[in-house]
Design an enzyme around this catalytic site. Structure first.
Site, PDB file in Angstrom:
ATOM      1  N   LYS A 177      46.152  49.741  21.645  1.00 28.68           N
ATOM      2  CA  LYS A 177      45.579  48.591  22.368  1.00 28.68           C
ATOM      3  C   LYS A 177      45.316  48.964  23.832  1.00 28.68           C
ATOM      4  O   LYS A 177      44.946  50.099  24.103  1.00 28.68           O
ATOM      5  CB  LYS A 177      46.501  47.370  22.219  1.00 28.68           C
ATOM      6  CG  LYS A 177      46.819  47.108  20.735  1.00 28.68           C
ATOM      7  CD  LYS A 177      47.473  45.807  20.470  1.00 28.68           C
ATOM      8  CE  LYS A 177      47.703  45.661  18.970  1.00 28.68           C
ATOM      9  NZ  LYS A 177      48.281  44.391  18.614  1.00 28.68           N
TER      10      LYS A 177
ATOM     11  N   GLU B  30      42.356  40.545  17.572  1.00 21.56           N
ATOM     12  CA  GLU B  30      42.314  40.282  19.022  1.00 21.56           C
ATOM     13  C   GLU B  30      40.876  40.279  19.527  1.00 21.56           C
ATOM     14  O   GLU B  30      40.536  39.543  20.456  1.00 21.56           O
ATOM     15  CB  GLU B  30      43.184  41.322  19.757  1.00 21.56           C
ATOM     16  CG  GLU B  30      44.663  41.007  19.545  1.00 21.56           C
ATOM     17  CD  GLU B  30      45.607  42.179  19.680  1.00 21.56           C
ATOM     18  OE1 GLU B  30      45.177  43.261  20.138  1.00 21.56           O
ATOM     19  OE2 GLU B  30      46.785  42.015  19.303  1.00 21.56           O
TER      20      GLU B  30
ATOM     21  N   GLY C 173      51.028  48.579  15.826  1.00 19.87           N
ATOM     22  CA  GLY C 173      50.694  48.362  17.233  1.00 19.87           C
ATOM     23  C   GLY C 173      51.824  48.833  18.122  1.00 19.87           C
ATOM     24  O   GLY C 173      51.966  50.015  18.429  1.00 19.87           O
TER      25      GLY C 173
ATOM     26  N   GLY D 121      52.328  41.489  16.991  1.00 19.77           N
ATOM     27  CA  GLY D 121      53.025  41.509  18.275  1.00 19.77           C
ATOM     28  C   GLY D 121      54.078  40.431  18.424  1.00 19.77           C
ATOM     29  O   GLY D 121      54.552  40.169  19.528  1.00 19.77           O
TER      30      GLY D 121
ATOM     31  N   SER E  35      53.666  43.659  13.287  1.00 21.25           N
ATOM     32  CA  SER E  35      55.094  43.870  13.528  1.00 21.25           C
ATOM     33  C   SER E  35      55.740  44.841  12.534  1.00 21.25           C
ATOM     34  O   SER E  35      56.879  44.639  12.102  1.00 21.25           O
ATOM     35  CB  SER E  35      55.830  42.534  13.552  1.00 21.25           C
ATOM     36  OG  SER E  35      55.348  41.735  14.627  1.00 21.25           O
TER      37      SER E  35
END
Ligand code: PGA
Length: 255
Positions: A14, A98, A238, A177, A217
């Site tokens: 990210k 996102e 992530g 996240g 996650s």
């Protein structure tokens, strides 16, 4: 019984790292995950791609971009085309939630991006997944089916189809996240729905070869249960991909 599909673990950094430190981080991740049998991909921010590419030269870890523009070139300030990524990346995340949320990317945009990836030899990881309200109101399955069918319809309208090397990541938006992963049962069920939807809309052959990742996650503690489902072929990671030891602990699950 079909052959098990080879596993993929992709790390999505990210908007983290910098051109100054990304190479070191990538090299360290490559070193601690140097294990046979798992395809590893790191997706740093655009500006870190050259450093990461250089750091990973000679390793078996591939480089991916986090996004690509849907048009070939033109007046799109701040955007990056697939042609520009040639030589820097061989994979590309497309339609991350996102970006759907922040840039308003639609399934039609996602389809155009998939076409650009195919033109320039970028292997796409296309993300789908439902919002929390959709899961809570029993619409998770319909949401993911709609994302897939609209993308496929637009691809066909553009005279294209699903790439043979397509990877789809099922990422429930509420799990990204947040430290809350989907239950292994829900992840497995959604992966199966994705595979049958692709079989219905395209072909059984495409569906058999399709790799489906779970994202949201993922960590060393939950990877075992999430991967126990036969339709889940790996993970899109992530937060845990920014820490070499955490990423290695996930990759080591397969060894
Ligand atoms: P997370 O992100 O592992 O930090 O939840 C996953 C993703 O957005 O790809």
């Amino acid at each position: 019984m079909n052959e098990p599909r080879p596993v993929i673990v992709a790390g999505n950094w990210k908007m983290n790292s910098s051109p100054g430190d990304a190479g070191r981080l990538a090299a360290e991740i490559a070193r601690v995950t140097e294990l046979p049998g798992v395809t590893r991909v790191l997706c740093p921010p655009y500006v870190c791609l050259p450093a990461v590419k250089d750091a990973l030269a000679g390793s078996s870890v591939a480089v991916g971009a986090q996004n690509v523009h849907g048009e070939q070139a033109g007046a799109y300030t701040g955007e990056v085309s697939a042609a520009m990524l040639t030589g820097l990346a061989t994979w590309c995340i497309v339609g991350h939630s996102e970006r759907r949320r922040d840039q308003g990317e639609t399934d039609e945009d996602v389809a155009r991006k998939l076409v650009r990836c195919a033109e320039h030899g970028l292997r796409p990881i296309m993300c789908v997944g439902e919002q929390l309200a959709e899961r809570q109101s029993g619409r998770a399955e319909a949401t993911v089916r709609r994302q897939l069918t609209q993308t496929i319809a637009e691809l066909l309208r553009l005279g294209s189809g699903l790439a043979a090397d397509l990877v789809i990541a099922y990422e429930p938006v509420w799990a990204i996240g947040t430290g809350r992963n989907a239950s292994p049962e829900d992840a497995g069920e959604m992966a199966e729905i994705i595979r049958t939807t692709v079989a219905d809309r395209m072909s059984g052959v495409a569906a058999d070869g399709l790799r489906i990742l779970y994202g949201g996650s993922v960590n060393a503690g939950n990877i075992k249960d999430l991967m126990a489902k036969s339709d889940v072929d790996g993970g899109l990671v992530g937060g845990a991909s920014l820490d070499p030891d955490s990423f290695a602990a996930i990759v080591r699950y397969w060894v």
